[in-house]
Design a protein around this motif. Structure first.
Motif, short mmCIF file in Angstrom:
data_model
loop_
_atom_site.label_atom_id
_atom_site.label_comp_id
_atom_site.label_asym_id
_atom_site.label_seq_id
_atom_site.Cartn_x
_atom_site.Cartn_y
_atom_site.Cartn_z
N ALA A 13 -47.87 107.85 55.30
CA ALA A 13 -47.84 109.33 54.74
C ALA A 13 -47.97 108.95 53.18
N TYR A 14 -48.93 109.62 52.50
CA TYR A 14 -49.40 109.62 51.26
C TYR A 14 -48.80 110.60 50.21
N TRP A 15 -48.29 110.17 49.18
CA TRP A 15 -47.76 111.29 48.05
C TRP A 15 -48.63 111.17 47.08
N ALA A 16 -48.71 112.37 46.29
CA ALA A 16 -49.41 112.40 45.10
C ALA A 16 -48.82 113.60 44.40
N GLU A 17 -49.20 114.07 43.00
CA GLU A 17 -48.64 115.23 42.67
C GLU A 17 -49.19 116.25 43.39
N SER A 18 -50.34 116.17 43.50
CA SER A 18 -51.26 117.38 44.07
C SER A 18 -52.41 116.94 44.93
N LEU A 19 -52.82 117.59 45.74
CA LEU A 19 -54.32 117.41 46.25
C LEU A 19 -55.15 118.18 45.40
N VAL A 20 -56.59 117.53 45.33
CA VAL A 20 -57.51 118.36 44.66
C VAL A 20 -58.50 118.40 45.56
N PHE A 21 -59.09 119.69 45.45
CA PHE A 21 -60.33 120.10 46.07
C PHE A 21 -61.48 120.86 45.08
N HIS A 22 -62.69 120.53 45.41
CA HIS A 22 -63.59 121.30 44.47
C HIS A 22 -64.52 121.97 45.41
N GLY A 23 -65.23 123.07 45.00
CA GLY A 23 -65.90 124.03 45.53
C GLY A 23 -66.75 124.84 44.73
N VAL A 24 -67.66 125.91 45.27
CA VAL A 24 -68.44 126.69 44.69
C VAL A 24 -68.15 128.07 45.30
N GLY A 25 -67.59 129.04 44.49
CA GLY A 25 -67.30 130.27 45.41
C GLY A 25 -66.16 131.15 44.50
N ASN A 26 -65.41 131.62 45.11
CA ASN A 26 -64.28 132.62 44.64
C ASN A 26 -62.94 131.55 45.02
N GLY A 27 -62.71 130.96 43.73
CA GLY A 27 -61.52 130.05 43.94
C GLY A 27 -60.35 130.91 43.76
N GLY A 28 -60.06 131.68 42.96
CA GLY A 28 -58.79 132.44 42.84
C GLY A 28 -58.36 133.12 44.24
N ALA A 29 -59.52 133.73 44.78
CA ALA A 29 -58.91 134.34 46.06
C ALA A 29 -58.80 133.28 47.33
N ILE A 30 -59.66 132.13 47.25
CA ILE A 30 -59.22 131.01 48.18
C ILE A 30 -57.69 130.55 47.74
N ALA A 31 -57.29 130.38 46.67
CA ALA A 31 -55.94 129.99 46.27
C ALA A 31 -54.97 131.06 46.65
N SER A 32 -55.18 132.17 46.50
CA SER A 32 -54.34 132.99 47.01
C SER A 32 -53.94 133.32 48.50
N LEU A 33 -55.10 132.85 49.34
CA LEU A 33 -55.19 132.80 50.79
C LEU A 33 -54.14 131.58 51.12
#
Length: 266
Positions: free
Chosen positions: A150-170
């Motif tokens: 099991a791995y822990w960190a403060e957060s996982l990071v993803f990068h993309g091109v598109g509508n980041g705000g809508a993806i975060a909400s979903l």
């Protein structure tokens, strides 16, 4: 559609499969929960992520690491790494920075069967005789004891091109946990944040490392391609029931440091 960075807060350590989590896969799962149809979910991906004709501009996960974190002082006793603990106290910047994500062993118990609790194996409560000792490191019980990294960190990071705000909400609405064994407490997530980026890091990350599977005949300039793992991979969610194609694969465990911030233009 614009480049973005997605940070997914981790509340509990996450267990990864043989390959890292991918943004388009998590988004497909959210859309499937929303529409109830796998084909519709796949079609709707195009509304949220840029598609280049072969795959979406969406990265696999990376672990967020803060560079100011340092190895604990007691770990430096004995002049570890040739660093004098007294010098570390005088100049904390000389302490060894944490550069990698460290896995911790976590155990789970698989499904028990009726015969596992037979009175010949375990004396029920109320009977005046000791419990029989069960062999957990061998025999038939060994297969019920599962060990996970099991791995822990403060957060996982993803990068993309598109509508980041809508993806975060979903993702924040539909996902409670991610990764292997998410249903038993691993990979519990919290807040999901989307931030703009100046560049597309969904293919090659800010460290110039490969960020997602790409076909061998792609035009992207990769660093040390001869050192990359090559295996068949599926390029489109839901990542099953189709024939894969030979691809360069990213590292299973990648790290993104906090000095590589959004809009840094690196």
């Amino acid at each position: 559609m614009k480049p973005f960075r997605l940070e997914v807060e981790l509340k509990t350590p996450v267990v990864l499969g043989s390959r890292p989590l991918r943004l388009e896969g998590l988004l497909w799962h959210c859309l499937y929960l929303n529409y109830g149809c796998p084909d519709t979910a796949r079609e709707k991906l195009h509304d949220y992520l840029q598609f280049n004709g072969r795959f979406f501009h969406a990265s696999s996960c990376a672990f967020f690491v803060r560079k100011e974190l340092h190895i604990a002082e007691d770990f430096l006793k004995g002049n570890a790494w040739n660093i004098d603990p007294k010098e570390v106290i005088k100049k904390p910047s000389r302490a060894a920075p944490i550069k990698e994500v460290i896995a911790r062993d976590r155990s789970t118990v698989g499904a028990m069967r009726q015969e596992d609790l037979h009175e010949d194996l375990i004396a029920p409560f109320g009977k005046r005789k000791p419990y029989k000792k069960l062999e957990l490191l061998g025999g038939k019980y060994r297969i019920r004891m599962n060990q996970w990294k099991a791995y822990w960190a403060e957060s996982l990071v993803f990068h993309g091109v598109g509508n980041g705000g809508a993806i975060a909400s979903l993702m924040e609405f539909y996902l409670a946990s991610i990764g292997v064994n998410a249903s038993i407490g691993f990979g519990t997530i919290g807040r999901v944040r989307a931030m703009p980026e100046r560049k597309d890091y969904s293919i090659v990350d800010p460290n110039r490392d490969l960020a997602r599977p790409i076909p061998l005949d792609s035009d992207y300039q990769l660093r040390n391609p001869e050192k990359l793992l090559i295996e068949d991979a599926l390029l489109m969610p839901p990542f099953r029931g189709e024939q894969g194609e030979p691809c360069y694969l990213p590292e299973r465990i990648r790290t993104i440091y906090d000095d590589t911030s959004a809009l840094d233009g690196a």
